[in-house]
Design a protein around this motif. Structure first.
Motif, PDB file in Angstrom:
ATOM      1  N   GLY A 291      27.323 -28.142  61.992  1.00 56.69           N
ATOM      2  CA  GLY A 291      27.151 -27.214  61.074  1.00 56.69           C
ATOM      3  C   GLY A 291      26.508 -27.558  59.973  1.00 56.69           C
ATOM      4  N   ARG A 292      26.587 -26.321  59.244  1.00 61.55           N
ATOM      5  CA  ARG A 292      25.841 -26.305  57.702  1.00 61.55           C
ATOM      6  C   ARG A 292      27.137 -26.589  56.994  1.00 61.55           C
ATOM      7  N   ASP A 293      27.524 -27.950  56.891  1.00 62.24           N
ATOM      8  CA  ASP A 293      28.555 -28.155  56.245  1.00 62.24           C
ATOM      9  C   ASP A 293      28.420 -28.418  54.573  1.00 62.24           C
ATOM     10  N   TYR A 294      27.270 -28.911  54.046  1.00 63.60           N
ATOM     11  CA  TYR A 294      27.040 -28.915  52.667  1.00 63.60           C
ATOM     12  C   TYR A 294      26.144 -28.145  52.215  1.00 63.60           C
ATOM     13  N   TYR A 295      24.753 -27.650  52.897  1.00 61.21           N
ATOM     14  CA  TYR A 295      23.913 -27.198  52.283  1.00 61.21           C
ATOM     15  C   TYR A 295      23.609 -25.657  52.666  1.00 61.21           C
ATOM     16  N   GLU A 296      24.362 -25.033  52.076  1.00 55.00           N
ATOM     17  CA  GLU A 296      24.430 -23.512  52.338  1.00 55.00           C
ATOM     18  C   GLU A 296      23.241 -22.703  52.185  1.00 55.00           C
ATOM     19  N   ASP A 297      22.359 -23.288  51.484  1.00 52.88           N
ATOM     20  CA  ASP A 297      21.045 -22.431  51.112  1.00 52.88           C
ATOM     21  C   ASP A 297      19.987 -22.774  52.370  1.00 52.88           C
ATOM     22  N   THR A 298      20.447 -23.496  53.309  1.00 56.75           N
ATOM     23  CA  THR A 298      19.690 -23.763  54.480  1.00 56.75           C
ATOM     24  C   THR A 298      19.931 -23.053  55.677  1.00 56.75           C
ATOM     25  N   GLU A 299      19.063 -23.288  56.769  1.00 55.61           N
ATOM     26  CA  GLU A 299      19.204 -22.286  57.929  1.00 55.61           C
ATOM     27  C   GLU A 299      19.706 -23.330  59.351  1.00 55.61           C
ATOM     28  N   LEU A 300      19.655 -24.691  59.026  1.00 56.83           N
ATOM     29  CA  LEU A 300      20.016 -25.561  60.039  1.00 56.83           C
ATOM     30  C   LEU A 300      21.092 -26.494  59.953  1.00 56.83           C
ATOM     31  N   PRO A 301      21.816 -26.918  60.822  1.00 55.82           N
ATOM     32  CA  PRO A 301      23.128 -27.742  60.610  1.00 55.82           C
ATOM     33  C   PRO A 301      22.559 -29.111  59.894  1.00 55.82           C
ATOM     34  N   ASP A 302      23.461 -29.546  58.987  1.00 53.39           N
ATOM     35  CA  ASP A 302      23.159 -30.950  58.380  1.00 53.39           C
ATOM     36  C   ASP A 302      23.923 -32.002  58.901  1.00 53.39           C
ATOM     37  N   ASN A 303      24.983 -31.664  59.650  1.00 51.67           N
ATOM     38  CA  ASN A 303      25.756 -32.871  60.458  1.00 51.67           C
ATOM     39  C   ASN A 303      25.874 -32.106  61.987  1.00 51.67           C
ATOM     40  N   VAL A 304      25.589 -33.187  62.760  1.00 51.32           N
ATOM     41  CA  VAL A 304      25.581 -32.852  64.365  1.00 51.32           C
ATOM     42  C   VAL A 304      25.892 -34.130  64.988  1.00 51.32           C
ATOM     43  N   PHE A 305      27.034 -33.834  65.778  1.00 50.79           N
ATOM     44  CA  PHE A 305      27.418 -34.763  67.108  1.00 50.79           C
ATOM     45  C   PHE A 305      27.078 -34.216  68.439  1.00 50.79           C
ATOM     46  N   ALA A 306      26.491 -34.975  69.110  1.00 48.85           N
ATOM     47  CA  ALA A 306      26.186 -34.511  70.515  1.00 48.85           C
ATOM     48  C   ALA A 306      26.525 -35.858  71.330  1.00 48.85           C
ATOM     49  N   VAL A 307      26.951 -35.573  72.581  1.00 51.93           N
ATOM     50  CA  VAL A 307      27.164 -36.339  73.826  1.00 51.93           C
ATOM     51  C   VAL A 307      26.404 -35.794  75.067  1.00 51.93           C
ATOM     52  N   TYR A 308      25.396 -36.668  75.547  1.00 51.41           N
ATOM     53  CA  TYR A 308      24.492 -36.507  76.587  1.00 51.41           C
ATOM     54  C   TYR A 308      25.067 -37.078  77.872  1.00 51.41           C
ATOM     55  N   GLU A 309      25.121 -36.430  78.945  1.00 51.78           N
ATOM     56  CA  GLU A 309      25.528 -37.048  80.224  1.00 51.78           C
ATOM     57  C   GLU A 309      24.365 -37.423  81.134  1.00 51.78           C
ATOM     58  N   TYR A 310      24.099 -38.510  81.724  1.00 48.48           N
ATOM     59  CA  TYR A 310      23.278 -39.057  82.533  1.00 48.48           C
ATOM     60  C   TYR A 310      23.714 -39.330  84.065  1.00 48.48           C
ATOM     61  N   ASP A 311      23.132 -38.765  85.125  1.00 51.44           N
ATOM     62  CA  ASP A 311      23.787 -38.980  86.517  1.00 51.44           C
ATOM     63  C   ASP A 311      22.801 -39.955  86.841  1.00 51.44           C
ATOM     64  N   LEU A 312      23.042 -41.400  86.762  1.00 51.84           N
ATOM     65  CA  LEU A 312      22.517 -42.481  87.362  1.00 51.84           C
ATOM     66  C   LEU A 312      22.620 -42.743  88.514  1.00 51.84           C
ATOM     67  N   PRO A 313      21.884 -43.619  89.301  1.00 52.94           N
ATOM     68  CA  PRO A 313      22.192 -43.989  90.590  1.00 52.94           C
ATOM     69  C   PRO A 313      23.400 -44.717  90.833  1.00 52.94           C
ATOM     70  N   GLU A 314      23.989 -45.531  89.876  1.00 50.48           N
ATOM     71  CA  GLU A 314      24.980 -46.440  89.954  1.00 50.48           C
ATOM     72  C   GLU A 314      26.360 -45.568  89.384  1.00 50.48           C
ATOM     73  N   GLY A 315      26.118 -44.309  88.820  1.00 48.36           N
ATOM     74  CA  GLY A 315      27.332 -43.637  88.283  1.00 48.36           C
ATOM     75  C   GLY A 315      26.805 -42.877  87.129  1.00 48.36           C
ATOM     76  N   LYS A 316      28.085 -42.209  86.480  1.00 46.76           N
ATOM     77  CA  LYS A 316      27.553 -41.408  85.363  1.00 46.76           C
ATOM     78  C   LYS A 316      27.428 -42.298  84.058  1.00 46.76           C
ATOM     79  N   SER A 317      26.597 -41.962  83.075  1.00 47.91           N
ATOM     80  CA  SER A 317      26.731 -42.567  81.829  1.00 47.91           C
ATOM     81  C   SER A 317      26.359 -41.674  80.849  1.00 47.91           C
ATOM     82  N   ARG A 318      26.865 -42.005  79.729  1.00 48.36           N
ATOM     83  CA  ARG A 318      27.009 -41.110  78.478  1.00 48.36           C
ATOM     84  C   ARG A 318      26.360 -41.908  77.079  1.00 48.36           C
ATOM     85  N   GLY A 319      25.613 -41.083  76.485  1.00 51.14           N
ATOM     86  CA  GLY A 319      24.927 -41.196  75.199  1.00 51.14           C
ATOM     87  C   GLY A 319      25.412 -40.417  74.076  1.00 51.14           C
ATOM     88  N   SER A 320      26.197 -41.231  73.267  1.00 49.89           N
ATOM     89  CA  SER A 320      26.648 -40.296  72.001  1.00 49.89           C
ATOM     90  C   SER A 320      25.882 -40.421  70.695  1.00 49.89           C
TER      91      SER A 320
END
Length: 481
Positions: free
Chosen positions: A289-318
């Protein structure tokens, strides 16, 4: 945006006669292929056909980083080049950029308008595009469609929209010219070593089950401002697509021009997830979200977790990007059942840790070209003072502590054997210019535009996740331009 690593040392060169032409082009970072700056003093040694003429569009921070990275190879003689044209709409940036070129014997012609530059400069071999993200597509396409120019190098992110990225891929396919995007970790010899020899090669980490990366920066005092010394005519701003000086200077945080911190910083490291896994994500879960810079239009802090379906099983990138706190800076970490590797463009983040139960890594440290180097003392927190893993806290030595909560056994400590003594852009630029010089094709580039498009989708779909309950399930067709 590029980080500024400390001084590093170069890996030993691989003998050129052991490589095919294509492998040579793609591994220029590791082989030490160098650039030769042609000045007025040395030009007599080169015929015109031997020397590449380079243009730069965008004389700001990224254009300057590209210029300075190229000059780091100026004393070597593999590729002869000279800057002949630069373009920027801001007069002060033009002046600073061209003054530096003159010091190196390059009295380049200065332009305000890219169309004028491309129309008048008939001998350009390659052009670097380092303008704001929303201009990457139109500027890169204009270069590709200009006769005689062999290729374009565009800074990341390739575009602030998926549609813009798609148009860039199609333009390359239509023209058949070289098109590299500036995800420079793909050419860094340290990252190549980790990916090709430790993760995709020997798989010393075992099953790669988790990855983590971050880029944290401190809050900017005073918020988003326009210093008095910066001023452009409102009509000129309007002509080139800007509403006002505020948006011109801070374009990264407005939807029309950029894609926020997750693109500006995160694009580098999220690209590394896809590249190291040699896979594309199936899902992303995000919060921000835009936690600090209200005069902007895009998030300044972001957390994301990606899931990858690999041959040996699921892996995640945080992944996390913060503009509210600079703790721990920026780095990437890859964790498997047998060990962990931490790496960054900053060379002090250079560790590998073996899990206690895994087979010995001693064989990886042997010979003239070791995969790892044994380290006697490792940092258990890369952002604090050195402190060995092997001495547990006194309260953990008590025999009556439940084994389920006791500290893990001491970790076997190693370092990566390859470092880089040049700016992080340098090997990636070298890979591009080597391909231009040798008449290469897209497969000779370490980050061709179609690969960059997949990263563009991976990054920008975070916004769709944020707008739709916090998650997005990728479809195969998302990654097809």
């Amino acid at each position: 945006m590029s980080d500024t690593p400390e001084s590093q040392s170069q890996a030993p060169a691989t003998p050129a006669n052991s490589l095919t032409r294509r492998k040579f082009l793609r591994s220029g970072a590791a082989t030490g292929t160098a650039l030769h700056l042609v000045t007025s003093k040395s030009a007599f040694a080169q015929t015109p056909s031997d020397t590449m003429n380079i243009g730069v569009v965008g004389c700001g921070a990224q254009g300057t980083a590209i210029r300075d990275s190229i000059y780091k190879d100026a004393d070597d003689k593999e590729i002869a080049f000279r800057f002949t044209a630069v373009c920027d709409i801001y007069p002060e940036k033009q002046k600073r950029f061209s003054r530096t070129l003159q010091k190196y014997g390059h009295p380049a012609t200065v332009y305000e308008d890219i169309d004028q530059m491309l129309a008048k400069e008939k001998n350009l071999d390659a052009v670097f595009v380092a303008t704001p993200d929303f201009l990457h597509a139109p500027h890169s396409i204009a270069v590709l469609e200009t006769e005689n120019i062999k290729g374009v190098y565009c800074e990341k992110m390739m575009s602030n929209t998926i549609e813009g990225g798609r148009s860039m891929v199609k333009a390359q396919e239509r023209t058949g010219k070289l098109f590299q995007v500036g995800h420079q970790r793909r050419s860094n010899p340290r990252y190549l070593h980790v990916r090709n020899k430790l993760i995709q090669g020997n798989k010393i980490l075992g099953r790669l089950n988790t990855s983590y990366a971050q880029w944290n920066r401190q809050v900017s005092k005073g918020g988003i401002t326009v210093p008095d010394k910066f001023n452009l005519d409102p009509e000129k701003l309007k002509k080139y697509g800007y509403a006002n000086m505020q948006e011109f200077l801070n374009w990264r945080v407005f939807k029309k021009y950029g894609a926020g911190a997750i693109s500006d910083l995160g694009a580098h490291q999220i690209d590394v997830f896809n590249w190291m896994y040699d896979a594309l994500p199936s899902r992303v879960v995000a919060s921000g979200g835009r936690d600090y810079y209200e005069d902007t239009e895009l998030p300044d802090n972001v957390f994301a977790v990606y899931e990858y379906d690999l041959p040996e099983g699921k892996s995640r990138g945080s992944y996390q990007v913060l503009t509210a706190n600079s703790s721990q800076g920026f780095y990437e970490k890859f964790m498997g059942e047998k060990g962990t590797i931490s790496i960054s463009e900053v060379p002090k983040v250079n560790q590998a840790y073996r899990e206690p139960w895994a087979d010995s890594w001693s064989e990886y440290g042997e010979g003239d070209d070791p995969l790892l180097i044994k380290y006697n003392e490792i940092h258990n927190k890369i952002w604090e003072h050195p402190r060995p893993w092997t001495r547990p806290e006194p309260w953990l030595d008590s025999s009556n502590i439940d084994s389920r909560v006791a500290a893990s056994a001491a970790i076997d400590e190693w370092e990566l054997p390859i470092t880089l003594n040049k700016p992080p852009h340098n090997p990636h630029i070298r890979n591009f210019l080597t391909a231009v010089k040798n008449g290469g094709n897209q497969s000779d580039l370490n980050c061709p535009v179609d690969e960059a498009f997949k990263t563009c989708v991976t990054v920008l779909k975070i916004y769709e996740a944020l707008e739709n309950g916090g998650s997005y399930d990728f479809k195969k067709e998302d990654f097809i331009a």
